[in-house]
Write a protein that holds these residues in place. Structure first.
Motif, PDB file in Angstrom:
ATOM      1  N   MET A  50     -10.125 -30.250   9.610  1.00 25.31           N
ATOM      2  CA  MET A  50     -10.661 -29.743   8.340  1.00 25.31           C
ATOM      3  C   MET A  50     -12.071 -30.281   8.090  1.00 25.31           C
ATOM      4  SD  MET A  50      -7.477 -29.839   5.680  1.00 25.31           S
ATOM      5  CE  MET A  50      -8.571 -29.514   4.305  1.00 25.31           C
ATOM      6  N   SER A  51     -12.298 -31.539   8.419  1.00 28.63           N
ATOM      7  CA  SER A  51     -13.632 -32.122   8.242  1.00 28.63           C
ATOM      8  C   SER A  51     -14.649 -31.448   9.145  1.00 28.63           C
ATOM      9  CB  SER A  51     -13.594 -33.626   8.513  1.00 28.63           C
ATOM     10  OG  SER A  51     -12.695 -34.247   7.618  1.00 28.63           O
ATOM     11  N   MET A  52     -14.241 -31.124  10.355  1.00 31.89           N
ATOM     12  CA  MET A  52     -15.135 -30.403  11.266  1.00 31.89           C
ATOM     13  C   MET A  52     -15.397 -28.981  10.762  1.00 31.89           C
ATOM     14  SD  MET A  52     -16.127 -32.580  13.437  1.00 31.89           S
ATOM     15  CE  MET A  52     -16.927 -31.567  14.672  1.00 31.89           C
ATOM     16  N   MET A  53     -14.398 -28.373  10.157  1.00 30.60           N
ATOM     17  CA  MET A  53     -14.602 -27.049   9.558  1.00 30.60           C
ATOM     18  C   MET A  53     -15.683 -27.139   8.483  1.00 30.60           C
ATOM     19  SD  MET A  53     -10.582 -26.084   9.223  1.00 30.60           S
ATOM     20  CE  MET A  53     -10.447 -24.318   9.170  1.00 30.60           C
ATOM     21  N   ALA A  54     -15.594 -28.172   7.661  1.00 31.02           N
ATOM     22  CA  ALA A  54     -16.579 -28.357   6.595  1.00 31.02           C
ATOM     23  C   ALA A  54     -17.971 -28.610   7.169  1.00 31.02           C
ATOM     24  CB  ALA A  54     -16.159 -29.511   5.690  1.00 31.02           C
ATOM     25  N   LEU A  55     -18.034 -29.294   8.291  1.00 32.84           N
ATOM     26  CA  LEU A  55     -19.317 -29.576   8.921  1.00 32.84           C
ATOM     27  C   LEU A  55     -20.012 -28.294   9.378  1.00 32.84           C
ATOM     28  CD1 LEU A  55     -21.299 -31.743  10.051  1.00 32.84           C
ATOM     29  CD2 LEU A  55     -20.006 -31.581  12.191  1.00 32.84           C
ATOM     30  N   ILE A  56     -19.240 -27.354   9.929  1.00 29.43           N
ATOM     31  CA  ILE A  56     -19.865 -26.158  10.513  1.00 29.43           C
ATOM     32  C   ILE A  56     -19.957 -24.976   9.558  1.00 29.43           C
ATOM     33  CG2 ILE A  56     -19.161 -26.855  12.828  1.00 29.43           C
ATOM     34  CD1 ILE A  56     -17.093 -24.510  12.727  1.00 29.43           C
ATOM     35  N   TRP A  67     -21.709 -31.930   2.591  1.00 35.36           N
ATOM     36  CA  TRP A  67     -21.290 -33.324   2.625  1.00 35.36           C
ATOM     37  C   TRP A  67     -20.113 -33.552   1.678  1.00 35.36           C
ATOM     38  CZ3 TRP A  67     -20.656 -37.145   5.476  1.00 35.36           C
ATOM     39  CH2 TRP A  67     -20.575 -38.451   5.028  1.00 35.36           C
ATOM     40  N   GLY A  68     -20.146 -32.926   0.508  1.00 34.33           N
ATOM     41  CA  GLY A  68     -19.032 -33.039  -0.431  1.00 34.33           C
ATOM     42  C   GLY A  68     -17.749 -32.471   0.153  1.00 34.33           C
ATOM     43  N   CYS A  69     -17.861 -31.360   0.868  1.00 31.30           N
ATOM     44  CA  CYS A  69     -16.680 -30.750   1.498  1.00 31.30           C
ATOM     45  C   CYS A  69     -16.127 -31.635   2.612  1.00 31.30           C
ATOM     46  CB  CYS A  69     -17.020 -29.367   2.044  1.00 31.30           C
ATOM     47  SG  CYS A  69     -17.278 -28.104   0.788  1.00 31.30           S
ATOM     48  N   ILE A  70     -17.008 -32.230   3.398  1.00 30.29           N
ATOM     49  CA  ILE A  70     -16.552 -33.124   4.470  1.00 30.29           C
ATOM     50  C   ILE A  70     -15.785 -34.295   3.863  1.00 30.29           C
ATOM     51  CG2 ILE A  70     -17.300 -34.747   6.262  1.00 30.29           C
ATOM     52  CD1 ILE A  70     -19.692 -32.786   6.753  1.00 30.29           C
ATOM     53  N   VAL A 140     -12.402 -26.208   0.517  1.00 34.82           N
ATOM     54  CA  VAL A 140     -11.565 -27.155   1.265  1.00 34.82           C
ATOM     55  C   VAL A 140     -10.099 -26.739   1.190  1.00 34.82           C
ATOM     56  CG1 VAL A 140     -10.839 -29.580   1.475  1.00 34.82           C
ATOM     57  CG2 VAL A 140     -13.251 -29.015   1.078  1.00 34.82           C
ATOM     58  N   LYS A 141      -9.651 -26.192   0.080  1.00 36.44           N
ATOM     59  CA  LYS A 141      -8.280 -25.664   0.005  1.00 36.44           C
ATOM     60  C   LYS A 141      -8.096 -24.518   0.999  1.00 36.44           C
ATOM     61  CE  LYS A 141      -6.468 -27.220  -4.343  1.00 36.44           C
ATOM     62  NZ  LYS A 141      -5.165 -27.667  -3.881  1.00 36.44           N
ATOM     63  N   ASP A 142      -9.115 -23.681   1.147  1.00 31.70           N
ATOM     64  CA  ASP A 142      -9.043 -22.638   2.174  1.00 31.70           C
ATOM     65  C   ASP A 142      -8.983 -23.253   3.564  1.00 31.70           C
ATOM     66  OD1 ASP A 142      -8.960 -20.547   0.364  1.00 31.70           O
ATOM     67  OD2 ASP A 142     -10.937 -19.733   0.889  1.00 31.70           O
ATOM     68  N   PHE A 143      -9.768 -24.307   3.813  1.00 26.39           N
ATOM     69  CA  PHE A 143      -9.718 -24.976   5.108  1.00 26.39           C
ATOM     70  C   PHE A 143      -8.326 -25.543   5.375  1.00 26.39           C
ATOM     71  CE2 PHE A 143     -14.509 -26.166   4.832  1.00 26.39           C
ATOM     72  CZ  PHE A 143     -14.865 -24.898   5.243  1.00 26.39           C
ATOM     73  N   ASP A 144      -7.668 -26.045   4.354  1.00 27.90           N
ATOM     74  CA  ASP A 144      -6.318 -26.587   4.499  1.00 27.90           C
ATOM     75  C   ASP A 144      -5.378 -25.512   5.042  1.00 27.90           C
ATOM     76  OD1 ASP A 144      -4.300 -28.536   4.305  1.00 27.90           O
ATOM     77  OD2 ASP A 144      -3.973 -28.181   2.183  1.00 27.90           O
ATOM     78  N   LYS A 145      -5.441 -24.333   4.452  1.00 30.49           N
ATOM     79  CA  LYS A 145      -4.591 -23.222   4.914  1.00 30.49           C
ATOM     80  C   LYS A 145      -5.038 -22.729   6.292  1.00 30.49           C
ATOM     81  CE  LYS A 145      -5.266 -21.012   0.879  1.00 30.49           C
ATOM     82  NZ  LYS A 145      -5.643 -22.003  -0.120  1.00 30.49           N
ATOM     83  N   LEU A 146      -6.345 -22.637   6.501  1.00 28.17           N
ATOM     84  CA  LEU A 146      -6.861 -22.173   7.795  1.00 28.17           C
ATOM     85  C   LEU A 146      -6.469 -23.116   8.924  1.00 28.17           C
ATOM     86  CD1 LEU A 146     -10.385 -21.023   6.672  1.00 28.17           C
ATOM     87  CD2 LEU A 146      -8.768 -19.604   7.954  1.00 28.17           C
ATOM     88  N   GLU A 178     -15.260 -16.548   0.608  1.00 30.50           N
ATOM     89  CA  GLU A 178     -15.653 -15.582   1.646  1.00 30.50           C
ATOM     90  C   GLU A 178     -15.441 -16.169   3.032  1.00 30.50           C
ATOM     91  OE1 GLU A 178     -16.274 -12.364   1.095  1.00 30.50           O
ATOM     92  OE2 GLU A 178     -15.791 -12.898  -0.970  1.00 30.50           O
ATOM     93  N   THR A 179     -15.785 -17.427   3.211  1.00 29.20           N
ATOM     94  CA  THR A 179     -15.583 -18.077   4.506  1.00 29.20           C
ATOM     95  C   THR A 179     -14.097 -18.110   4.852  1.00 29.20           C
ATOM     96  OG1 THR A 179     -17.574 -19.415   4.292  1.00 29.20           O
ATOM     97  CG2 THR A 179     -15.893 -20.230   5.805  1.00 29.20           C
ATOM     98  N   GLY A 180     -13.271 -18.525   3.924  1.00 31.98           N
ATOM     99  CA  GLY A 180     -11.836 -18.576   4.163  1.00 31.98           C
ATOM    100  C   GLY A 180     -11.276 -17.215   4.547  1.00 31.98           C
ATOM    101  N   LYS A 181     -11.651 -16.200   3.819  1.00 30.97           N
ATOM    102  CA  LYS A 181     -11.172 -14.842   4.098  1.00 30.97           C
ATOM    103  C   LYS A 181     -11.636 -14.368   5.478  1.00 30.97           C
ATOM    104  CE  LYS A 181     -11.119 -13.616  -0.795  1.00 30.97           C
ATOM    105  NZ  LYS A 181     -11.841 -12.909  -1.863  1.00 30.97           N
ATOM    106  N   ALA A 182     -12.908 -14.598   5.792  1.00 30.85           N
ATOM    107  CA  ALA A 182     -13.453 -14.128   7.072  1.00 30.85           C
ATOM    108  C   ALA A 182     -12.826 -14.861   8.249  1.00 30.85           C
ATOM    109  CB  ALA A 182     -14.971 -14.301   7.084  1.00 30.85           C
ATOM    110  N   TRP A 183     -12.667 -16.171   8.129  1.00 28.45           N
ATOM    111  CA  TRP A 183     -12.083 -16.932   9.231  1.00 28.45           C
ATOM    112  C   TRP A 183     -10.611 -16.581   9.413  1.00 28.45           C
ATOM    113  CZ3 TRP A 183     -14.121 -22.665   9.361  1.00 28.45           C
ATOM    114  CH2 TRP A 183     -15.510 -22.652   9.480  1.00 28.45           C
ATOM    115  N   ALA A 184      -9.883 -16.384   8.327  1.00 32.26           N
ATOM    116  CA  ALA A 184      -8.470 -15.999   8.437  1.00 32.26           C
ATOM    117  C   ALA A 184      -8.338 -14.621   9.075  1.00 32.26           C
ATOM    118  CB  ALA A 184      -7.818 -16.016   7.052  1.00 32.26           C
TER     119      ALA A 184
END
Length: 191
Positions: A50-56, A67-70, A140-146, A178-184
């Motif tokens: 998840m932290s790497m997702m936030a990085l990219i 940085w806040g998301c990481i 970050v909640k989207d990253f959790d599900k992703l 939008e990122t969560g939707k597109a990646w999913a």
């Protein structure tokens, strides 16, 4: 003279906290254990990706702090070092889970030193994530599900005959960014 929230944890407090984090490395994620997945990921594994997702990631639909998301991804499951990985299948209500985790975050805050900047930041990030009260928290909640469905996809690929549809179904229509939707959408298309 230091003010509340400006001083660092003592060396002993820092080491105590870092030792506690070992539990995140050792504790396997409950959903995968429940489904008899071979070599299930740990809570720390989950938080790392998840932290790497936030990085990219960037999310053009909102103004987010990478940085806040990481940092939020690193903190979002920290209470599980004390309470373990509680899932909907554990028979614990959402309110009880939140109370258990909130108390655990309080213990972590005390461990770090309640008047330290680190303690204040861990607590603040965790509360922000739990309340989904910012664009960063929503991402970050989207990253959790992703991260969960990326992992499910990889387990299905690695273990013939293993079908983890319930993990995908639990995320359908629940992505907020939008990122969560597109990646999913990309991940589901590859499945």
């Amino acid at each position: 003279m230091s003010t509340i929230g400006s001083k660092q944890p003592t060396p002993a407090a820092a080491i105590d906290f870092l030792m506690l984090l070992q539990q995140l490395k050792l504790t396997k994620r409950t959903g995968w254990v429940r489904r008899d997945v071979q070599g299930p990921e740990s809570i720390a594994d989950h938080m790392y990706r998840m932290s790497m997702m936030a990085l990219i990631a960037t999310d053009s639909s909102v103004d987010v702090s990478r940085w806040g998301c990481i940092k939020m991804a690193l903190v979002h499951d920290v209470a599980e070092a004390i309470v373990g990985d509680i899932t909907p299948h554990c028979g614990v209500s959402d309110d009880d889970k939140h109370s258990l985790e909130l108390r655990a975050v309080g213990k972590i805050k005390d461990m770090l030193g309640a008047d330290t900047a680190a303690a204040a930041e861990v607590e603040s990030l965790w509360l922000e994530y739990e309340a989904a009260s910012s664009p960063e928290a929503l991402l970050v909640k989207d990253f959790d599900k992703l991260e969960m469905i990326i992992t499910a996809t990889q387990y299905e690929q690695a273990q013939p005959g293993l079908v983890l549809d319930e993990f995908f179904k639990s995320t359908q229509g629940r992505f907020k960014t939008e990122t969560g939707k597109a990646w999913a959408e990309e991940l589901v298309a590859r499945r």
